[in-house]
Design a protein around this motif. Structure first.
Motif, mmCIF file in Angstrom:
data_model
loop_
_atom_site.group_PDB
_atom_site.id
_atom_site.type_symbol
_atom_site.label_atom_id
_atom_site.label_comp_id
_atom_site.label_asym_id
_atom_site.label_seq_id
_atom_site.Cartn_x
_atom_site.Cartn_y
_atom_site.Cartn_z
ATOM 1 N N CYS A 1 -28.046 16.181 -37.986
ATOM 2 C CA CYS A 1 -27.729 15.055 -37.097
ATOM 3 C C CYS A 1 -26.404 15.274 -36.369
ATOM 4 C CB CYS A 1 -27.667 13.750 -37.888
ATOM 5 S SG CYS A 1 -29.266 13.144 -38.417
ATOM 6 N N LEU B 1 -26.017 15.474 -32.368
ATOM 7 C CA LEU B 1 -25.401 14.321 -31.707
ATOM 8 C C LEU B 1 -23.986 14.590 -31.208
ATOM 9 C CD1 LEU B 1 -26.637 11.467 -34.067
ATOM 10 C CD2 LEU B 1 -27.705 12.374 -31.998
ATOM 11 N N LEU C 1 -27.898 12.938 -25.537
ATOM 12 C CA LEU C 1 -27.432 12.625 -26.883
ATOM 13 C C LEU C 1 -27.980 11.279 -27.353
ATOM 14 C CD1 LEU C 1 -23.707 13.825 -26.728
ATOM 15 C CD2 LEU C 1 -25.680 15.038 -27.677
ATOM 16 N N ALA D 1 -30.573 10.644 -30.512
ATOM 17 C CA ALA D 1 -30.318 9.687 -31.594
ATOM 18 C C ALA D 1 -31.517 8.764 -31.784
ATOM 19 C CB ALA D 1 -29.064 8.874 -31.289
#
Length: 318
Positions: free
Chosen positions: A263, A267, A277, A281
């Protein structure tokens, strides 16, 4: 004196074999005859069952001492856990490797074995941990690339296609490894009992929980997670906790750490725009929610959000 050597013979180990040697022998032999690789092969199934029966006893210090003294016939019949439950909890499945890689317990044992010439046990652990750290970083980079490709349809605007694909994958993975037996597994640090669910479903939901938690809280403190994982591995190695619980707890920490790294890498990618981005998410969160299988139209029979794996009373009320 050992009354019966049958279990040692099945695993191909000496009667004074260490826990590491027992784990290594079982993993190597059981992986070759695992049901996932030998569909419909009764001979492989029987060999897998026999290997796991031996492993269950010898890897448990109390049961091993009992077996050495009294033999196989003195093991209580209610002691046995389904073979695939034992394997899945300790070693996972190759089918999950594109999500969180090999279980950290296996990776560490391999690194620990590489340092067998090191006499000082603390130095050996330290060097094995350093070797594993290098392997984990390489693995995490590979998994990040795989995950980017997996969620790219969502980023490109093909949301329905993405969600249907993830749902099919979740249903496939949740049915692997185990039949619907009763297994108690520890999920992350929440002490959530997973009774009545296949271990594959537990692994899937564990990864999903870690993924969505990271997205929601942005809890990306990997250094703390790495230290917790190191301490858990050391406790395992020194036998400070009961075997059945500690192996899964350690592997769950490894899954959480991997999800956190993936993650973070996706991100905080400096080459991606803010819009990309944001979409990443959203895609990661959606993947986690579908993997959990708690909500329509992606509910699954064995999802952790449903009591005892049963249909909810108001499922069709939507």
């Amino acid at each position: 004196m050992v009354r019966d050597t049958a279990y040692y013979d099945i695993l191909g180990i000496n009667i004074d074999a260490s826990e590491i040697e027992i784990n290594k022998a079982y993993y190597q032999k059981a992986t070759l005859v695992h049901p996932d690789k030998n569909h419909g092969d009764p001979k492989a199934a029987e060999e897998f069952r026999a290997l796991t029966e031996a492993y269950q006893v010898l890897v448990d210090q109390v049961k091993r001492a009992w077996y050495n003294k009294h033999g196989k016939l003195c093991i209580p019949q209610d002691y046995w856990v389904h073979s695939a439950s034992v394997y899945g909890k300790a070693f996972g499945s190759e089918c999950f490797e594109d999500y969180f890689g090999e279980f950290v317990s296996i990776t560490f044992l391999s690194c620990f074995e590489m340092e067998k010439q090191t006499e000082d046990p603390e130095v050996r652990i330290k060097r094995a941990w350093e070797k594993m750290g290098t392997l984990l970083k390489e693995r995490q980079e590979k998994l990040t690339t795989i995950m980017k490709d997996r969620i790219q349809p969502f980023v490109d605007g093909h949301i329905e296609e993405f969600e249907n694909s993830v749902d099919l994958e979740a249903r496939r993975l949740s049915k692997l490894i185990l039949p619907r037996d009763v297994v108690a597994l520890l999920i992350l640090d929440k002490k959530l009992s997973c009774k009545g669910f296949p271990a594959s479903s537990c692994m899937l939901s564990d990864f999903a929980a870690a993924m969505t938690e990271v997205i929601i809280t942005r809890n990306l403190t990997e250094r703390e997670k790495e230290e917790e994982l190191r301490q858990s591995i050391v406790r395992n190695l020194k036998g400070m906790e009961y075997m059945s619980d500690r192996v899964w707890s350690t592997n769950a920490r490894g899954i959480e750490l991997t999800a956190s790294h993936v993650c973070k890498a996706m991100l905080e990618d400096p080459t991606a725009s803010k819009d990309v981005l944001r979409l990443r998410a959203e895609a990661l969160y959606r993947l986690g929610e579908i993997f959990k299988g708690d909500e329509n139209p992606y509910r699954r029979e064995y999802s952790l959000g449903r009591a005892d794996g049963q249909e909810s009373e108001n499922e069709d009320s939507d």
